[in-house]
Design a protein around this motif. Structure first.
Motif, mmCIF file in Angstrom:
data_model
loop_
_atom_site.group_PDB
_atom_site.id
_atom_site.type_symbol
_atom_site.label_atom_id
_atom_site.label_comp_id
_atom_site.label_asym_id
_atom_site.label_seq_id
_atom_site.Cartn_x
_atom_site.Cartn_y
_atom_site.Cartn_z
ATOM 1 N N ASN A 129 -11.760 -7.592 -15.067
ATOM 2 C CA ASN A 129 -11.218 -8.576 -14.144
ATOM 3 C C ASN A 129 -10.448 -7.845 -13.040
ATOM 4 N N LEU A 130 -11.134 -7.582 -11.946
ATOM 5 C CA LEU A 130 -10.549 -6.813 -10.845
ATOM 6 C C LEU A 130 -9.337 -7.506 -10.245
ATOM 7 N N ARG A 131 -9.436 -8.793 -10.022
ATOM 8 C CA ARG A 131 -8.347 -9.531 -9.379
ATOM 9 C C ARG A 131 -7.043 -9.425 -10.182
ATOM 10 N N ASP A 132 -7.126 -9.666 -11.491
ATOM 11 C CA ASP A 132 -5.926 -9.580 -12.321
ATOM 12 C C ASP A 132 -5.434 -8.143 -12.458
ATOM 13 N N ALA A 133 -6.363 -7.198 -12.511
ATOM 14 C CA ALA A 133 -5.963 -5.783 -12.590
ATOM 15 C C ALA A 133 -5.153 -5.393 -11.354
ATOM 16 N N LEU A 134 -5.599 -5.846 -10.188
ATOM 17 C CA LEU A 134 -4.863 -5.557 -8.954
ATOM 18 C C LEU A 134 -3.519 -6.265 -8.932
ATOM 19 N N LYS A 135 -3.484 -7.509 -9.384
ATOM 20 C CA LYS A 135 -2.229 -8.271 -9.391
ATOM 21 C C LYS A 135 -1.191 -7.605 -10.299
ATOM 22 N N HIS A 136 -1.595 -7.251 -11.514
ATOM 23 C CA HIS A 136 -0.643 -6.666 -12.456
ATOM 24 C C HIS A 136 -0.271 -5.231 -12.070
ATOM 25 N N SER A 137 -1.213 -4.499 -11.481
ATOM 26 C CA SER A 137 -0.859 -3.150 -11.034
ATOM 27 C C SER A 137 0.136 -3.219 -9.882
ATOM 28 N N SER A 138 -0.041 -4.186 -9.001
ATOM 29 C CA SER A 138 0.906 -4.369 -7.899
ATOM 30 C C SER A 138 2.288 -4.713 -8.433
ATOM 31 N N ASN A 139 2.345 -5.611 -9.412
ATOM 32 C CA ASN A 139 3.630 -5.973 -10.019
ATOM 33 C C ASN A 139 4.268 -4.775 -10.720
ATOM 34 N N MET A 140 3.433 -3.959 -11.351
ATOM 35 C CA MET A 140 3.921 -2.765 -12.043
ATOM 36 C C MET A 140 4.522 -1.779 -11.028
ATOM 37 N N ILE A 141 3.817 -1.577 -9.932
ATOM 38 C CA ILE A 141 4.274 -0.640 -8.903
ATOM 39 C C ILE A 141 5.541 -1.153 -8.219
ATOM 40 N N CYS A 142 5.718 -2.461 -8.183
ATOM 41 C CA CYS A 142 6.926 -3.045 -7.558
ATOM 42 C C CYS A 142 8.206 -2.505 -8.179
ATOM 43 N N GLU A 143 8.140 -2.070 -9.421
ATOM 44 C CA GLU A 143 9.327 -1.512 -10.063
ATOM 45 C C GLU A 143 9.789 -0.229 -9.371
ATOM 46 N N LEU A 144 8.891 0.427 -8.640
ATOM 47 C CA LEU A 144 9.259 1.640 -7.898
ATOM 48 C C LEU A 144 9.973 1.317 -6.581
ATOM 49 N N HIS A 149 -16.743 -3.614 -11.655
ATOM 50 C CA HIS A 149 -16.107 -4.548 -10.713
ATOM 51 C C HIS A 149 -17.063 -5.061 -9.646
ATOM 52 N N ASN A 150 -18.255 -4.470 -9.545
ATOM 53 C CA ASN A 150 -19.313 -4.946 -8.638
ATOM 54 C C ASN A 150 -18.852 -5.135 -7.194
ATOM 55 N N ARG A 151 -18.061 -4.204 -6.699
ATOM 56 C CA ARG A 151 -17.596 -4.272 -5.311
ATOM 57 C C ARG A 151 -17.916 -2.959 -4.610
ATOM 58 N N LYS A 152 -18.250 -3.037 -3.333
ATOM 59 C CA LYS A 152 -18.401 -1.826 -2.542
ATOM 60 C C LYS A 152 -17.012 -1.239 -2.327
ATOM 61 N N MET A 153 -16.941 0.078 -2.222
ATOM 62 C CA MET A 153 -15.639 0.727 -2.047
ATOM 63 C C MET A 153 -14.970 0.266 -0.757
ATOM 64 N N SER A 154 -15.741 0.044 0.289
ATOM 65 C CA SER A 154 -15.140 -0.411 1.549
ATOM 66 C C SER A 154 -14.488 -1.784 1.366
ATOM 67 N N ASP A 155 -15.127 -2.662 0.588
ATOM 68 C CA ASP A 155 -14.540 -3.980 0.323
ATOM 69 C C ASP A 155 -13.275 -3.865 -0.525
ATOM 70 N N LEU A 156 -13.327 -2.983 -1.517
ATOM 71 C CA LEU A 156 -12.165 -2.775 -2.377
ATOM 72 C C LEU A 156 -11.001 -2.179 -1.578
ATOM 73 N N TYR A 157 -11.323 -1.211 -0.720
ATOM 74 C CA TYR A 157 -10.302 -0.576 0.126
ATOM 75 C C TYR A 157 -9.642 -1.614 1.035
ATOM 76 N N GLU A 158 -10.454 -2.527 1.540
ATOM 77 C CA GLU A 158 -9.904 -3.569 2.406
ATOM 78 C C GLU A 158 -9.098 -4.595 1.605
ATOM 79 N N SER A 159 -9.554 -4.933 0.415
ATOM 80 C CA SER A 159 -8.880 -5.983 -0.355
ATOM 81 C C SER A 159 -7.488 -5.558 -0.821
ATOM 82 N N VAL A 160 -7.281 -4.286 -1.136
ATOM 83 C CA VAL A 160 -5.947 -3.871 -1.590
ATOM 84 C C VAL A 160 -4.942 -3.854 -0.441
ATOM 85 N N GLN A 161 -5.425 -3.934 0.778
ATOM 86 C CA GLN A 161 -4.519 -3.972 1.922
ATOM 87 C C GLN A 161 -3.809 -5.320 2.053
ATOM 88 N N HIS A 162 -4.183 -6.261 1.199
ATOM 89 C CA HIS A 162 -3.554 -7.580 1.236
ATOM 90 C C HIS A 162 -2.437 -7.718 0.210
#
Length: 180
Positions: A39-54, A88-101
């Motif tokens: 689940n890419l979406r949840d992985a990104l959400k929880h990783s973002s929350n995890m990194i927020c501790e920094l 995750h079935n995403r192109k790297m360019s799409d993934l690179y763009e999506s994490v910018q949000h």
């Protein structure tokens, strides 16, 4: 008086680190579960929350480093997930763009570096372009300690992806030693 303040500071530091570590562990657990279920979406959400501790400026450099090393280890698992496109079935360019949000700048930059290093390795984009983008974005972090650790993360994730002489990433599009 100075002796009591340093003890209080040590107690506060321990408490702050414990609180940050508890949130980190919870988010890392949920990120791991999301990765296991592809689940890419949840992985990104929880990783973002995890990194927020920094994002804290309350921890001493020693305690910040301790928290950073835990986050770094978990981000390696996330990067491994990014490398396996079949999950995750995403192109790297799409993934690179999506994490910018990502909502906050620090998690956004850590995620960009994680995806960017995999993006460079995939050779879907020239290494020099991604590296320049990442290094320019890292300049936006003004806090000395957070900026130092972010730049260290960038160097660790991309050190083997520089368009150096005789490297896999050297070439007309990928760059050369001058771009490294």
């Amino acid at each position: 008086m100075a002796g009591r303040m340093s003890v209080a500071n040590l107690d506060d530091q321990e408490r702050l680190l414990d609180e940050a570590t508890a949130v980190f562990k919870e988010q890392a657990f949920h990120m791991g579960r999301a990765i296991e279920s592809d689940n890419l979406r949840d992985a990104l959400k929880h990783s973002s929350n995890m990194i927020c501790e920094l994002r804290t400026s309350l921890l001493s450099p020693k305690n910040y480093y301790e928290l950073y090393t835990r986050v770094f280890d978990e981000l390696q698992n996330l990067a491994k997930f990014f490398r396996d496109k079949s999950r995750h079935n995403r192109k790297m360019s799409d993934l690179y763009e999506s994490v910018q949000h990502a909502g906050n700048i620090l998690p956004r930059l850590y995620l960009l570096i994680s995806v960017g290093s995999v993006y460079i390795a995939s050779k879907e984009a020239p290494a020099k372009d991604i590296l320049k983008d990442l290094s320019e974005l890292c300049k936006g972090v003004q806090h000395p300690m957070r900026g130092l650790f972010l730049r260290f993360y960038l160097s660790q994730m991309c050190k083997d992806k520089l368009p150096d002489t005789n490297s896999d990433y050297e070439g007309e599009e990928g760059g050369d030693i001058g771009d490294a």
